[in-house]
Design an enzyme around this catalytic site. Structure first.
Site, PDB file in Angstrom:
ATOM      1  N   ASP A 166       0.864  -1.183   0.000  1.00  0.00           N
ATOM      2  CA  ASP A 166       0.000   0.000   0.000  1.00  0.00           C
ATOM      3  C   ASP A 166       0.892   1.222   0.000  1.00  0.00           C
ATOM      4  O   ASP A 166       2.066   1.141   0.335  1.00  0.00           O
ATOM      5  CB  ASP A 166      -0.764   0.077   1.326  1.00  0.00           C
ATOM      6  CG  ASP A 166      -1.875  -0.923   1.398  1.00  0.00           C
ATOM      7  OD1 ASP A 166      -2.289  -1.391   0.342  1.00  0.00           O
ATOM      8  OD2 ASP A 166      -2.309  -1.213   2.520  1.00  0.00           O
ATOM      9  N   ASN A 202      31.704 -36.056  10.092  1.00  0.00           N
ATOM     10  CA  ASN A 202      31.379 -37.444   9.756  1.00  0.00           C
ATOM     11  C   ASN A 202      32.544 -38.134   9.031  1.00  0.00           C
ATOM     12  O   ASN A 202      32.745 -39.331   9.182  1.00  0.00           O
ATOM     13  CB  ASN A 202      30.145 -37.502   8.858  1.00  0.00           C
ATOM     14  CG  ASN A 202      28.872 -37.320   9.660  1.00  0.00           C
ATOM     15  OD1 ASN A 202      28.914 -37.304  10.893  1.00  0.00           O
ATOM     16  ND2 ASN A 202      27.757 -37.176   8.982  1.00  0.00           N
ATOM     17  N   ASP A 247      30.200 -31.597  19.460  1.00  0.00           N
ATOM     18  CA  ASP A 247      29.703 -30.864  18.279  1.00  0.00           C
ATOM     19  C   ASP A 247      28.393 -30.114  18.542  1.00  0.00           C
ATOM     20  O   ASP A 247      28.071 -29.158  17.850  1.00  0.00           O
ATOM     21  CB  ASP A 247      29.428 -31.850  17.126  1.00  0.00           C
ATOM     22  CG  ASP A 247      30.598 -31.903  16.157  1.00  0.00           C
ATOM     23  OD1 ASP A 247      31.615 -31.261  16.437  1.00  0.00           O
ATOM     24  OD2 ASP A 247      30.471 -32.592  15.125  1.00  0.00           O
TER      25      ASP A 247
HETATM   26  P1  ATP Z   1      -3.435   2.977  -0.110  1.00  0.00           P
HETATM   27  O1  ATP Z   1      -4.282   1.896  -0.684  1.00  0.00           O
HETATM   28  O2  ATP Z   1      -2.100   3.011  -0.709  1.00  0.00           O
HETATM   29  O3  ATP Z   1      -3.391   3.030   1.360  1.00  0.00           O
HETATM   30  P2  ATP Z   1      -5.305   5.124  -0.230  1.00  0.00           P
HETATM   31  O4  ATP Z   1      -5.392   5.207   1.233  1.00  0.00           O
HETATM   32  O5  ATP Z   1      -5.188   6.380  -0.977  1.00  0.00           O
HETATM   33  O6  ATP Z   1      -4.068   4.307  -0.685  1.00  0.00           O
HETATM   34  P3  ATP Z   1      -8.062   4.366  -0.343  1.00  0.00           P
HETATM   35  O7  ATP Z   1      -8.188   4.464   1.117  1.00  0.00           O
HETATM   36  O8  ATP Z   1      -8.707   3.240  -1.072  1.00  0.00           O
HETATM   37  O9  ATP Z   1      -6.537   4.289  -0.769  1.00  0.00           O
HETATM   38  O10 ATP Z   1      -8.554   5.741  -0.957  1.00  0.00           O
HETATM   39  C1  ATP Z   1      -8.789   5.891  -2.314  1.00  0.00           C
HETATM   40  C2  ATP Z   1      -9.224   7.295  -2.607  1.00  0.00           C
HETATM   41  O11 ATP Z   1     -10.482   7.573  -1.999  1.00  0.00           O
HETATM   42  C3  ATP Z   1      -8.292   8.360  -2.076  1.00  0.00           C
HETATM   43  O12 ATP Z   1      -7.309   8.678  -3.005  1.00  0.00           O
HETATM   44  C4  ATP Z   1      -9.221   9.532  -1.840  1.00  0.00           C
HETATM   45  O13 ATP Z   1      -9.387  10.270  -3.036  1.00  0.00           O
HETATM   46  C5  ATP Z   1     -10.527   8.892  -1.494  1.00  0.00           C
HETATM   47  N1  ATP Z   1     -10.727   8.833  -0.046  1.00  0.00           N
HETATM   48  C6  ATP Z   1     -10.012   8.139   0.833  1.00  0.00           C
HETATM   49  N2  ATP Z   1     -10.495   8.289   2.079  1.00  0.00           N
HETATM   50  C7  ATP Z   1     -11.543   9.098   1.992  1.00  0.00           C
HETATM   51  C8  ATP Z   1     -12.485   9.650   2.935  1.00  0.00           C
HETATM   52  N3  ATP Z   1     -12.414   9.369   4.216  1.00  0.00           N
HETATM   53  N4  ATP Z   1     -13.430  10.462   2.483  1.00  0.00           N
HETATM   54  C9  ATP Z   1     -13.502  10.734   1.172  1.00  0.00           C
HETATM   55  N5  ATP Z   1     -12.683  10.256   0.248  1.00  0.00           N
HETATM   56  C10 ATP Z   1     -11.707   9.460   0.624  1.00  0.00           C
END
Ligand code: ATP
Length: 888
Positions: free
Chosen positions: A330, A676, A708
């Site tokens: 990630d 051995n 050993d």
């Molecule tokens: P990784 O998978 O590497 O941790 P990430 O955290 O960016 O990456 P996701 O959590 O799937 O992956 O988020 C994907 C996208 O969704 C983000 O790039 C953002 O644009 C949007 N996003 C993430 N969290 C929120 C939230 N709490 N509210 C609104 N949009 C969000």
């Protein structure tokens, strides 16, 4: 009446609790009465049974057979000393078995202790404040809060619930998630009650507040715990390899014993003494210390990994980790710090820095932060602190600069990785509003108008392009971009995300972790591929990937989730051949596709994850890695490795420790196989050349199972060497017992030791006037002295050999003695035992030894050092040759 049949208020009252939870005094009293909330571990089999098993494995069976033969021989022809041999072998089995058992027991205890490092934490209302406490502190009557991904820590009754779905598979085997709500239920089976949550199950969606009604062994899970104790762990590549090796070596020992017995018979040796030699040869060739060494080696590696922030959940995972060829990681939190900060905004058609005056006021961002269960103000160590998503905290801190209308949140449409947006419906200024935020690609299509500096305007194509350009400009700097939009709703039931007003974009910085670039470089030199699999925008992902050195080429292949969905498995496999590839806008389910494709390509895959949806990918990968801090309980329980610091660099350290295990077992094998040969060759001389037997069977056993033992074990506990991460991962089919290893032990070091010990043997004899062909009685003092010297020469040579075995190519002076204290202890033990066998009356009686002239010690030492010098010369030659090959 059962707590599930009561109304919510009655349930609270019935458990002596209130809407603000228990006070700490009552909680302390209840903890004393009900005990800690813990399900006691039932051992899979009683200890005595497991101890017995140690005496029944393959090696032990061969040794039992040998002992039985010895006793049988004693019964047929008494007085040949066969019973001593039998007793010695039985002792060997007992000592070895007990030792193995002790090692395993200790490894298990250590693993259990490691798990304790990561206690389950729960949010509990105590004295009216929300606190985080270890799950063990829960008592009946506690009010707790749970959210998606949390493990349910005790049996409890829902008081408030929003979209709660639970997975009851640990209790019922039913994998389908079921929804649960507050409110009283009709009598029925307790596990089906619609308002109860049970310990050991997990919340796969939603959030709730619930009151605990049973803890520890009184929970449903506690009651059936003894039925569901962990099933046997599946074999790792190492376990299979050890199994193969044991059979191979045992077969070799048996064959050798039989062949020598045959030779002896042909040459007309007396039957019973010939049989005794055959038994001795078998016993000498069984590598008794192998099993405890493997356990020790793995256990030491888990300890070192834990010190480097990687907790292993199963022992075999250590070594699988060492053969990892691909790490899918990630981005957020693993490669980056997950410390978000608003950097840039785009509003009213302008891109500006977040620090500009009034920037916060330009955007209408009603973030999820203001919604009760997303962010929490908790008291930790007396300080109020925000707890929750770093991104929400960053937005909250940014928007704090502008006045926030006091509002009431009515509803939420939650965030999911597929939708990439979330909305809240709030009421303020005498109206209801829907506020939406998320990835621009997800939010922009829902918008019809935008807030320009001149008021609301139609969102035409040109403006859309302008917004997208602003988004890409921010993403190219590695910022994570969120779009914000809103609309007025007529009532709270009107929750459709459409016809929104686009308010603006926010770019958040999340800097890479400082250790990550070096860790990526180590992966590259170690031949391990790192593939970023992120939910973020491709530009953001590429910018970060470049910053940390993950991508260096001009045109990396970037695959988006949408494209991935349309690819056939073969297409994906072919795409994965690209040298630099990253996956963006990927959902957790799609991560699984990447893992599967890599596995089909024959890679050993490690994958990171933290959410509920990541659990299948974590399970499918060879090594699932969960985040200790940000990870959900569900992800942690699906993982093989847990990172205490959520840091990518810790994975690389763990891989290094894993690799060391394989190398250490090889060092151990080289060491024990070497001796051995000096044990076998003298016997060959005895039967073929008619010389006095230079080394007795009992003395062979003294080397193999006495002197050993500890130095060999210490080699299994060596620390990883730097060079380990400069070579490619070992091939899948690479054997533990390789030809170079066998050749080094059997054809080089072993014969050298045999030559040295025979030289000492004959020198002792000839200085006392013995000539070839002279008869020598079994009990004559000169004969006793000569065999003792031969025995001592082997032990001294092994004392030098332990240093030579620390590496097949690197010279001894590359390794400090202090880096492995066990080695020093092992050497001291070896020396002590040797002196006791030669000089103590009991040693002399048991092993048929006698002290020889002191000058022979010098001769042995000189010969041992000569072997060392020869081996170092060979290593130097090897290094020279491989340097030539790399830089001709
Ligand atoms: P990784 O998978 O590497 O941790 P990430 O955290 O960016 O990456 P996701 O959590 O799937 O992956 O988020 C994907 C996208 O969704 C983000 O790039 C953002 O644009 C949007 N996003 C993430 N969290 C929120 C939230 N709490 N509210 C609104 N949009 C969000």
């Amino acid at each position: 009446m059962h707590v599930s049949h009561l109304a919510d208020a009655e349930a609270l009252a019935g458990l002596g609790s209130t809407a603000t939870g228990l006070d700490s005094t009552t909680a302390a009293l209840r903890l004393a009465e009900y005990g800690p909330n813990r399900v006691e571990d039932m051992a899979s089999a009683p200890l005595w049974q497991r101890l017995l098993q140690e005496f029944g494995h393959f090696f032990a069976l061969i040794l039992w057979l040998a002992a039985a033969l010895a006793f049988f021989a004693e019964w047929r022809v008494p007085g040949e000393g066969m019973w001593q041999l039998g007793v010695a072998i039985v002792l060997v089995i007992l000592i070895n078995g007990a030792f193995s058992f002790w090692q395993e027991y200790r490894a298990e205890q250590a693993l259990a202790a490691l798990r304790q490092l990561l206690p389950l934490q729960v949010k509990v209302l105590r004295d009216g404040v929300l606190r985080t406490l270890p799950a063990e502190a829960l008592v009946p009557g506690d009010l707790i809060e749970l959210e998606e991904g949390d493990q349910v820590p005790a049996d409890c009754r829902l008081i408030e619930a929003r979209g709660v779905r639970v997975n009851l598979s640990t209790l019922t085997g039913e994998a389908q998630a079921q929804s649960r709500n507050a409110g009283s239920d009709q009598p029925g089976h307790v596990l089906d009650a619609s308002n109860l949550l049970f310990a050991g199950t997990a919340l796969v969606a939603g959030a709730c507040r619930a009151i605990v009604f049973a803890t520890g062994m009184r929970t449903e899970f506690g009651r059936i715990a003894h039925l569901t104790q962990t099933a046997g762990e599946t074999g790792s590549p190492l376990q299979r390899e050890i199994g193969r090796l044991s059979r191979l070596v045992a077969l070799f020992a048996l064959t050798l014993g039989t062949v020598f017995f045959g030779i002896g018979m042909l040459l007309g040796l007396p039957f019973w003494s010939n049989l005794m030699f055959a038994i001795g040869i078998i016993v000498a060739n069984v590598p008794e210390g192998l099993l405890p060494t493997v356990t020790l080696s793995l256990a030491m590696a888990t300890q070192r990994m834990a010190r480097r922030n990687a907790l292993v959940r199963h022992l075999p995972a250590v070594e699988t980790l060492g053969s990892t060829t691909v790490i899918c990681s990630d981005k957020t939190g693993t490669l980056t710090q997950n410390r978000m900060q608003v950097r840039q905004i785009f509003a009213g058609g302008r891109l500006l820095a977040a620090t500009e005056a009034g920037a916060a006021g330009l955007l209408r961002l009603y973030t999820g932060a203001h919604y009760g269960h997303q962010l929490k103000l908790v008291v930790q160590e007396g300080q109020p602190r925000w707890l929750g998503e770093p991104m929400e905290i960053a937005l909250l801190e940014f928007s704090a600069a502008a006045p926030i209308p006091s509002a009431q949140v009515l509803d939420e449409i939650p965030f999911t990785g597929e939708r990439r947006r979330m909305s809240v419906i709030v009421s303020h200024d005498a109206a209801d509003w829907l506020y939406c935020k998320g990835a621009p690609e997800s939010v922009l299509p829902l918008c019809a108008t935008w807030e320009s500096s001149a008021g609301l305007q139609q969102l035409d194509t040109a403006t859309r392009q302008q917004i997208t350009a602003a988004q890409e400009a921010m993403a190219a700097q590695g910022l994570r971009v969120l779009a914000f939009a809103w609309r007025r709703v007529d009532d709270a039931a009107d929750r459709e995300e459409c016809n929104l007003v686009f308010s603006g974009l926010i770019g958040l910085a999340d800097p890479p972790r400082p250790e990550v670039p070096a860790a990526i470089a180590r992966c590259h030199s170690a031949g391990i591929r790192v593939i970023m699999v992120t939910g973020d925008h491709p530009r953001t992902a590429t910018a970060i990937a470049r910053e940390i050195g993950l991508i260096r080429g001009e045109a990396p292949v970037v695959i988006l989730g949408d494209a991935l969905r349309l690819m056939t498995p073969a297409q994906l496999q072919i795409a994965l051949d690209a040298p630099e590839i990253l996956f963006a806008r990927i959902s957790a389910e799609q991560k699984m596709l990447v893992v599967e494709a890599l596995k089909r390509k024959g890679e050993i895959v490690a994958v990171t994850g933290d959410g509920v949806n990541d659990a299948p990918a974590l399970k499918a990968a060879h090594i699932g890695i969960a985040m200790g801090q940000s990870g959900t309980d569900v992800a942690k329980s699906a993982a093989d490795l847990i990172l205490l610091d959520d840091n990518f660099a810790s994975i690389v350290n763990a891989v290094e420790e894993g690799r060391a295990v394989f190398e250490n077992i090889r060092k151990f094998l080289t060491y024990i196989l070497t001796s051995n040969i000096p044990e076998l060759l003298p016997y060959l001389g005895f039967v073929l050349l008619d010389i006095p037997l230079p080394l007795t069977i009992i003395q062979i056993l003294a080397v193999d199972l006495g002197t050993d033992m500890l130095p060999a074990l210490a080699l299994g506990a060596e620390r990883p060497q730097h060079a380990l991460m400069r070579q490619p991962p070992r091939a899948r089919d690479e054997r533990l017992l390789s030809w170079p290893l066998l050749a080094r032990a059997y054809l080089w070091l072993g014969p050298l030791q045999a030559a040295a010990s025979l030289a000492v043997f004959f020198t002792v004899l000839s200085v006392s006037g013995w000539h070839y062909g002279d008869a020598l009685g079994r009990l004559e003092p000169l004969y006793l002295q000569a065999t003792s010297a031969c025995f001592a020469a082997i032990v001294i040579a092994q004392m030098v050999n332990v240093f030579l075995c620390r590496h097949p190519q690197q010279p001894v002076w590359h390794f400090s003695l202090g880096s492995n204290p066990l080695l020093l202890a092992g050497l001291l033990f070896e020396l002590g035992l040797l002196l006791a066998i030669i000089y103590l009356p009991i040693g002399q009686a048991l092993f048929a030894t006698a002290p020889f002239a002191a000058g022979f010690w010098l001769m042995m030492l000189a010969l041992a050092l000569l072997i060392g010098a020869l081996e170092e010369a060979r290593k130097a030659w090897l290094r020279h040759r491989s340097a030539l090959r790399h830089h001709p």
